[in-house]
Structures are given as structure tokens and as C-alpha cells.
Scaffold this motif. Structure first.
Motif, short mmCIF file in Angstrom:
data_model
loop_
_atom_site.label_atom_id
_atom_site.label_comp_id
_atom_site.label_asym_id
_atom_site.label_seq_id
_atom_site.Cartn_x
_atom_site.Cartn_y
_atom_site.Cartn_z
N THR A 56 8.24 -1.43 3.31
CA THR A 56 7.38 -1.65 4.74
C THR A 56 5.62 -1.01 4.56
N ASP A 57 5.52 -1.23 5.34
CA ASP A 57 4.41 -0.90 5.95
C ASP A 57 3.72 0.90 6.17
N ARG A 58 4.96 0.91 6.96
CA ARG A 58 5.45 2.29 7.14
C ARG A 58 5.43 3.51 5.76
N GLU A 59 6.29 3.09 4.51
CA GLU A 59 6.33 3.64 3.82
C GLU A 59 5.79 3.81 3.20
N LEU A 60 4.49 3.03 2.59
CA LEU A 60 3.64 3.37 2.51
C LEU A 60 2.20 3.80 3.15
N GLY A 61 2.45 3.64 4.74
CA GLY A 61 1.62 4.27 5.55
C GLY A 61 1.86 5.55 5.65
N LEU A 62 2.84 6.46 5.01
CA LEU A 62 3.61 8.34 5.28
C LEU A 62 2.71 8.54 3.86
N LEU A 63 3.03 7.85 2.44
CA LEU A 63 2.53 8.10 1.05
C LEU A 63 0.67 7.99 1.14
N MET A 64 -0.10 6.95 2.29
CA MET A 64 -1.02 7.66 1.52
C MET A 64 -1.91 8.06 2.61
N ALA A 65 -1.00 8.88 3.71
CA ALA A 65 -1.78 9.56 4.21
C ALA A 65 -1.16 11.36 3.40
N GLY A 66 0.12 10.97 2.68
CA GLY A 66 -0.33 12.42 1.59
C GLY A 66 0.71 12.97 2.86
N LEU A 121 -0.77 -5.48 -10.19
CA LEU A 121 -0.35 -4.35 -9.02
C LEU A 121 -1.94 -4.02 -8.50
N GLY A 122 -0.68 -3.89 -7.18
CA GLY A 122 -1.83 -3.33 -6.07
C GLY A 122 -1.78 -1.03 -5.94
N ILE A 123 -3.32 -1.41 -5.46
CA ILE A 123 -3.69 0.03 -5.34
C ILE A 123 -3.18 0.23 -3.38
N ALA A 124 -2.91 1.03 -2.89
CA ALA A 124 -3.26 0.94 -1.28
C ALA A 124 -3.63 2.63 -1.35
N GLY A 125 -4.47 2.58 -0.19
CA GLY A 125 -4.95 3.75 -0.04
C GLY A 125 -5.76 4.17 0.92
#
Lengths: 506, 323
Positions: free
Chosen positions: A494-504, A287-291
Motif C-alpha cells: 500500500t502507499d501507506r507502507e511505502l510512505g512510512l519507508l519514504m519518511a525514514g 524496478l521502481g524507486i520510490a522516495g
């Protein structure tokens, strides 16, 4: 022929016995984005600190526009049109943006007219480059991306023609990286010269027109970016061919063995950093935690590994409650239950840097047989074991008696990994496993983690490197401001999708 | 009317007693804002008192005594800088060494020069500072309120009292309105930022320490050549530490540090006033208990009564340029 805007000839620099730069030659042409790539410790930052006047070279010459200059301090470099954005920002956190920018270049003894003029000039610069920075904002209130813009603005205001950026993307979300690259391209179009120091191949391919590769303090190659490939650059960096992709078998998911219910955790300053987090990990799963750094991942891992108090909620291992706000098992008890932890801060928590390698290799097991008997260490056993395990994990140099701090980051990490994986844990908590680790070692560490997964361990992997999360994880959760703001199966994410989540923002 | 004059004399002594604290706190602000801890305010104040007394005794002019005290205190600050800035030694240890050195040195030198351990000869009127009576203070005394304010509170102080309170806005102006102040604050918060802006971190810290030495000399001279007419052993009596506490309590800010100094000065003035006074139902309070008031107050205030004091970020850390 036009002489290069920056030319370095035979630069040498030593720190004590360590030669950080050996006979470096480098030419950078005006109006280009020039990449300098190399592994951690290859001497890139040292070289650029010499160009910025922060360090003084032991020998060699530096020419700007064909004219030899003597750089005794950053002031000399700034006057000669060199600006640098450091990896750790050089900003005074409780000052305003304006104060930070004029620092050292106030132009007057008592603040008055010049301050007003600086403000007007800066507002114009902000407009030109679309920076959108409030000059009266305090730095500590700004996001990392904005702080970086302040650094760039600072260099431009001081008249930089050559802008050096040291690992500028390490702390940014993918969207912020896009913004930064847009800014850098527009600066290039204005005729500025950009030097980009990085260890990320993808950035070199994306942004630069020329690239120089450093390895172990030496310059090992120059090339036009269009004439090379990621694989070729990686090989030059490491000195042998490397596998950039991780081979991973189809997941064989077992039952849930690790469970976190409504967990909240506070940091040392009593601020709640983990807010109501729920998660489950199955056997045989990563399980990866991105952020982005500082969104509660550190505190979460610390609470799960028993070194930080749980504020509320509970943690279950094999269906048994191991921690809540009243009780918690200490790391040693957790270890006995099959939980291992590779802490994200290697130097502070993973190792005792002043100890010898063999001592760190058995630390935590030192009072168990065969390493000790009746409270006396059995050095013969320890050395034998150390030799064996260091070979197995390819720790270089293979010398158990060497002080741990003398190993490179990657080899230190291997020492920790070998210790933590030794007892075949059922649950493995891993924080930033490859921070400051060279490509060759990254490949090795990733393979070990995959092996553990295939053997049926449940792995929780927290990393700020999105590539790492994407290539290793089976499932990904994103943390923002202490909360889990998204969960995805790692298929077609994609990293874009995750990026949006990471930026809140999603 | 007696109540009013009681109040007036209380304020008057508060101003006088706070004076060395104010100088020392301002001196401390310069050192600590630049990132250098200064526990040696106590020792330097004592040294300044000694040098000023000896200097004016031999040279016959208190201003020359003050000048000598300034020179010696700047040298001591440079010594602290040499140990802790240039050679990156532990700043607290360096300060403690200076404090211990000076306690011994002043006692020994007094014994060697004047035959009395820790005592210098009494200064005559030409050799010390006298109280300044503002013009018309006698004539205006009988006017209600204004007269008291002018003649009994504002007038009749030593020159140091006026200088101390004038130094506060000056320090504020330097620290917050000049480019030197900007650099000073920056070097205590993030010396790397200052270095990369092309300013020498070490030079900045030495400059700050030099100003620190000048200011603390005034505090010492006030003790031995104004309020008293000689130097006696350990006459600084913890005022340097008290000023440091006031500075921390004032969050390294001249205005709030001034308020803290005045508060400490006031409790001290009050304890002097309360000595021997019979309180209803309690009777006479033991003098030791009353004398403890300022110190107890310090502990209470610093123990978090006023919220968290946020020190300059880089305080206490020597700047190491190359790894």
C-alpha cells in the motif's frame, strides 16, 4: 441569497501571444473546500496568481463578499483576506520562521514590542491548529512538510479568510499529505474558505465539496464533488475519455542483466548522496524507486547513466563491469552497449529546448547513417524519419521544424522517449517520466514503458509519484537519505507502507 | 618608547587608510544585500572625489562639495538601478560601463574646466576638511599608554575617519534590527518571497542603491577634500575593488567587513612604513614588491583562505515577475 466569498467574472490574461486565461468565471462559497483541477498549463496557477494580486488581469472583475475590489499587488489581496501557499514556497531559507512570517507586516520600524507580540500571537495560532513549529528555527533546517505549515501559518497570521493552495501535495509523503488534509479540514470547520489547485483527481475526491475544471485556459465545468467521478473529471480535463489504469501482463522475468554493487555517489557540493546502494534488475522487469525528492535518486540515476562519477562501488551490465571509481564508460559508450536514459530534468538534460524538434529527435545519433554521411547531415532523411516517429508517438503538433520549447511538457517527453527507445535498449533508466505531463500523455508514456518491459528490457523507474510507481513496477525499492531502506514485491503493497519507508520512520 | 610610538603611528595610519574602504564596503553591503552586484564602487568613489573637489573649490565649503558628491553618486546608483533593476540588464556590465565612463569623464572635465587633464586646483584651508584635534589631546599626550591612545591614535583625524567607524554599528543596526533591514536581506535572498509579502521588490532595490550612493560619496570626498587637497587622475586607485573584496571576505556582514577593511588598511600602512627600511640579511626590499602586499593578500584571502563566502542567494539576478 448570500453572495459568494469570491467571485471572478470574465477574467482574461495573456502572456505575449499565449492566452493563459480566457473569460474565466468562478464562484467560491464561504466555508467550502473548492477544488480547481486541470492539466499542467491549463491556467490554474495563473488564475490564482491574479486573485492573489501577483499578476494583473487584462480584463474582468473580482468581487469579495459581493464587493468589487481592485488587486494591484499581493498587499491588496492580503488586506482583503486572501492568502496563498505557492507551489514553490515563498520563504527566505536563511531566515527564521518568525522573520519569514512578519516580513512585510512588521508593524514597527525598529524591532521591539510588536515583535514580541507577534511571537505570542503566533504561538497561540500554533497551539490552536496543533502546528508544533519552533518559531526560532531556520527554514533551511525544516522538512518540506514543516515549510508548508510555515506558509499556512504565515497566511493565517496575515488574516487570510480565503486560503489558496497551489499543488500542495507534490512534494509530500502520503503521511504528510494526511496531516495537511487534516489541517485543511479543521480550517474549513473554523469557517475559512480553501481553494485547492491540483492535477490529482484523488485529492479532489478526498477533500473538496465543489470542483471547477480548467482546460487550455478556459473554465470547462463546475460541479459538486459528490455528483461526479474521477473518470468524469479526467474526461473534462483532457477533453476525451482516458484510461486511468495501466493494463499490465504477468511478469516474464529473465536473467539479471544490470547490477549495482555497494555504490556511493557524491553531488556537486561534495556531499555523499548515494550511500552503499545494491540493486539488480532482470530482463523483463520494472524496478521502481520510490522516495521523496532529494533522497539520492537523481544522483543514482546520473551515476548509472555515466554522467556522474562513481565514488566507490561498481556497476555491471551483462556481467561486465562498466563503472567503478577509476573507470567509467561515458553515456555514448553505454548507449552502444544497450543502455538508454530518460533524464528526470527534461529541460536541462533531455533536450536542447532552443533546437527544432527534428534535431532533438536524432540527437546522439546525428553522426550515424542514415542521418548523416561524411559529417554532413542528411536533412531529407532526418525529416522523413521525424515525420514518421512523431506520428508513431503522437507528438502534437506534428511539425518537425517547430522549436522544441514550444511543445507542451508531455509532447517534449514523447520526443525524448522516441529517441531513447528507438534502438530497443536492453536497459532503460527513466527519471520522473511524467512530471509536468498531461493525463493523456501519461497514459501513452506508461503504455510505452510496459511495452518495453514486455519486450524484455530491464527498466529502472525513479518517480516521486507513488501512484506511478505502484501501477508500473514489478518490484519497488524505497530510497531515504541515499540508502535503500526497503524492498517489496509489488503485490499488496500500500502507499501507506511505502510512505512510512519514504519518511525514514519504518 | 620609540617602539610604542611606532606602533601608535602605524595604528593611526591604519585607521586613516581604511576609512574609504569602510565607507565603500558599507555601501557595497546595501547594494549586494538587496541582490544588486556593485562593481561600480570604484567608479563612484572616483566621481565623488572629483565632484567634492570641484564643488568645494567653487563653493568654498567642503561640506557643500560633499553634498554635491552625494547627489551625483546617488544619481549614478540610480543609473545602475535603471539599467539592471528596471531593465534587467546584466549588473556587472552596467557597473563596468559606469567605471569606464567615470575614468574618462573626470579626466576630460578636469581638462575642460581647469586646463589640466585629470587634475583639479589645490584647495585652500577653507575649502577642505582639516584634522580634528580632540580636546585636551596636547595636555594628555605625556601620560603613558592612555596619552598615546588618546592623543596619538584617537585624536588628529579627519571627520570622515570618525564617521566611517560610526557608520559600521549604524549599518549593523539598520540591517539586523529594523524592518527595513529585514526586507533588505529578504529581497537579496528570495525576491519572490518579498513580492508575495506585498512589498515592491524594485522599490526596495532602489532604496538600497540610494543608501549605497550616499555612503560611497563619503569615501570619495575623504580622498580629495581631506587626505589630499585636490583631485588627481584615477586617485581611487583600486580602493573600490579592494572594499568589494573586503565585503566579500567579511561575508556581507558589517562587522567582519570592517575587520577585513582594517586588515587591508594595516598592510597598506605597513608597506608605507617598510619602504626604504633595510632588513637584516635581505637588504632593502624593492618598493614595488612592498606595494603589492595588500593586493597579494586580497587574492590569497579570497582564494579560499577564509572558507566559502556565501553570497546572498539572489545576487546578480534581475527580478522577473511574470514569466
Amino acid at each position: 441569497m448570500v453572495s459568494p466569498i469570491l467571485e471572478l467574472t470574465n477574467i482574461n490574461k495573456s502572456f505575449g501571444h499565449v492566452q493563459a486565461n480566457k473569460n474565466i468565471n468562478l464562484k467560491i462559497n464561504k466555508g467550502t473546500i473548492h477544488g480547481i483541477i486541470g492539466e499542467n498549463g491549463a491556467g490554474k496557477s495563473t488564475l490564482m496568481s491574479i486573485v492573489f494580486g501577483l499578476y494583473q488581469a487584462n480584463s474582468g472583475s473580482i468581487k469579495i463578499n459581493g464587493k468589487e475590489i481592485n488587486l494591484r499587488s499581493p498587499r491588496d489581496s492580503i488586506i482583503n483576506g486572501i492568502g496563498m501557499v505557492h507551489q514553490h514556497f515563498m520563504l527566505v531559507e536563511n531566515f527564521t520562521v518568525l522573520e519569514n512570517i512578519i516580513l512585510g507586516f512588521e508593524g514597527e520600524t525598529v524591532f521591539g514590542e510588536k515583535l514580541q507580540k507577534a511571537k505570542e500571537d503566533l504561538e497561540k495560532l500554533c497551539q490552536t491548529y496543533n502546528f508544533n513549529i519552533d518559531l526560532d528555527a531556520t527554514i533551511s533546517d525544516l522538512s518540506v512538510g514543516f515549510r508548508q505549515r510555515v506558509e499556512i501559518l504565515k497566511s493565517l497570521y496575515r488574516g487570510a479568510e480565503i486560503l489558496i493552495l497551489d499543488e500542495p501535495t507534490g512534494v509530500l509523503t502520503p503521511q504528510e499529505v494526511d496531516e495537511l488534509f487534516k489541517i485543511l479540514r479543521s480550517l474549513k470547520d473554523e469557517g475559512k474558505t480553501i481553494v485547492l489547485i491540483t492535477h490529482k483527481l484523488i485529492e479532489i475526491m478526498d477533500l473538496t465539496s465543489e470542483v471547477s475544471v480548467m482546460r487550455q485556459g478556459e473554465m470547462v465545468g463546475h460541479t459538486k464533488t459528490e455528483d461526479t467521478s474521477k473518470e468524469q473529471l479526467a474526461e473534462m480535463m483532457v477533453g476525451r475519455s482516458v484510461l486511468l489504469r495501466v493494463d499490465k501482463k504477468e511478469i516474464k522475468k529473465g536473467e539479471t542483466i544490470f547490477k549495482v554493487n555497494n555504490l556511493s555517489v557524491k553531488d556537486d557540493l561534495d556531499v555523499t548522496r548515494v550511500k552503499d546502494v545494491n540493486l539488480e534488475i532482470c530482463s523483463g522487469e520494472i524496478l521502481g524507486i520510490a522516495g521523496v525528492t532529494g533522497n539520492g535518486q537523481t544522483e543514482l540515476l546520473e551515476a548509472l547513466s555515466g554522467i556522474r562519477k562513481v565514488e566507490s562501488g561498481s556497476i555491471e551490465l551483462f556481467g561486465e563491469k562498466i563503472s567503478d571509481q577509476n573507470n567509467f564508460l561515458n553515456p555514448r559508450m553505454l548507449k552502444e552497449k544497450g543502455l538508454a536514459h530518460v533524464p528526470e530534468d527534461r529541460q536541462r538534460m533531455g533536450l536542447i529546448s532552443d533546437f527544432k524538434a527534428h534535431e532533438n529527435l536524432i540527437f546522439g545519433y546525428h553522426d550515424q547513417e542514415p542521418y548523416s554521411k561524411s559529417a554532413i547531415l542528411n536533412n531529407k532523411e532526418i525529416t522523413e524519419y521525424s515525420n514518421k516517429v512523431m506520428q508513431e508517438y503522437d507528438v502534437r503538433p506534428n511539425s518537425p521544424n517547430l522549436i522544441t520549447s514550444n511543445f507542451s511538457g508531455g509532447n517534449q517527453q514523447k520526443i525524448i522517449l522516441s529517441r531513447e527507445l528507438n534502438e530497443n535498449p536492453k536497459v532503460l533508466l527513466v527519471g520522473q517520466p511524467t512530471r509536468g505531463v498531461d493525463i493523456g500523455a501519461i497514459e501513452f508514456i506508461h503504455q510505452r514503458l510496459i511495452d518495453m518491459r514486455d519486450k524484455g528490457a530491464a527498466i529502472l523507474l525513479a518517480s516521486v509519484e507513488l501512484d506511478e510507481i505502484l501501477s508500473l513496477s514489478d518490484r519497488i525499492i524505497v530510497m531515504f537519505d541515499g540508502k535503500i531502506v526497503g524492498e517489496k514485491e509489488n503485490k499488496n503493497v500500500t502507499d501507506r507502507e511505502l510512505g512510512l519507508l519514504m519518511a525514514g520512520v519504518a | 618608547m620609540e617602539f610604542l610610538s611606532d606602533i601608535a603611528s602605524l595604528i593611526n595610519s591604519t585607521l586613516r587608510i581604511s576609512t574609504p574602504l569602510v565607507f565603500a564596503a558599507m555601501a557595497g553591503i546595501f547594494a549586494e544585500r538587496s541582490g544588486v552586484i556593485d562593481f561600480s564602487l570604484e567608479g563612484k568613489m572616483l566621481m565623488a572625489a572629483f565632484v567634492a573637489a570641484v564643488g568645494s573649490y567653487y563653493l568654498g565649503n567642503p561640506w557643500l562639495g560633499l553634498l554635491l558628491a552625494i547627489i551625483v553618486c546617488v544619481c549614478l546608483s540610480m543609473l545602475h538601478g535603471f539599467a539592471s533593476v528596471t531593465h534587467k540588464g546584466d549588473q556587472v556590465v552596467s557597473c563596468v560601463a559606469i567605471n569606464i565612463l567615470i575614468i574618462g569623464l573626470t579626466t576630460a572635465l578636469a581638462a575642460a574646466w581647469f586646463g589640466q587633464a585629470g587634475l583639479t586646483p589645490t584647495l585652500n584651508e577653507d575649502q577642505r576638511f582639516l584634522e580634528i584635534h580632540l580636546p585636551f589631546s596636547d595636555a594628555l599626550r605625556d601620560i603613558p599608554v592612555i596619552g598615546t591612545l588618546y592623543s596619538d591614535i584617537l585624536s588628529g583625524h579627519y571627520v570622515f575617519v570618525y564617521l566611517a567607524y560610526l557608520s559600521v554599528p549604524l549599518v549593523f543596526w539598520i540591517v539586523f534590527k529594523t524592518s527595513f533591514g529585514l526586507r533588505l536581506r529578504a529581497v537579496g535572498e528570495n525576491p519572490s518571497a518579498v513580492d508575495t509579502a506585498g512589498i515592491n521588490v524594485f522599490t526596495m532595490r532602489y532604496k538600497a542603491l540610494a543608501i549605497n550612493g550616499v555612503l560611497i560619496a563619503f569615501a570619495g570626498a575623504h580622498l580629495s577634500t581631506a587626505v589630499n587637497a585636490n583631485f588627481f587622475r584615477e586617485m581611487s586607485a583600486g580602493r573600490g575593488y579592494l572594499a568589494l573584496a573586503a565585503m566579500i571576505f567579511g561575508k556581507w556582514h558589517p562587522k567582519t567587513a570592517l575587520i577585513a577593511c582594517l586588515l587591508f588598511g594595516f598592510t597598506d600602512a605597513l608597506q608605507i612604513r617598510l619602504q626604504g627600511v633595510e632588513l637584516p640579511a635581505i637588504g632593502e626590499i624593492p618598493v614595488q614588491l612592498i606595494q603589492a602586499i595588500p593586493y597579494v593578500l586580497t587574492v590569497v584571502l579570497l582564494a579560499g583562505f577564509v572558507g566559502k563566502a556565501i553570497a546572498p542567494n539572489a545576487i546578480g539576478q534581475p527580478y522577473i515577475k511574470e514569466r
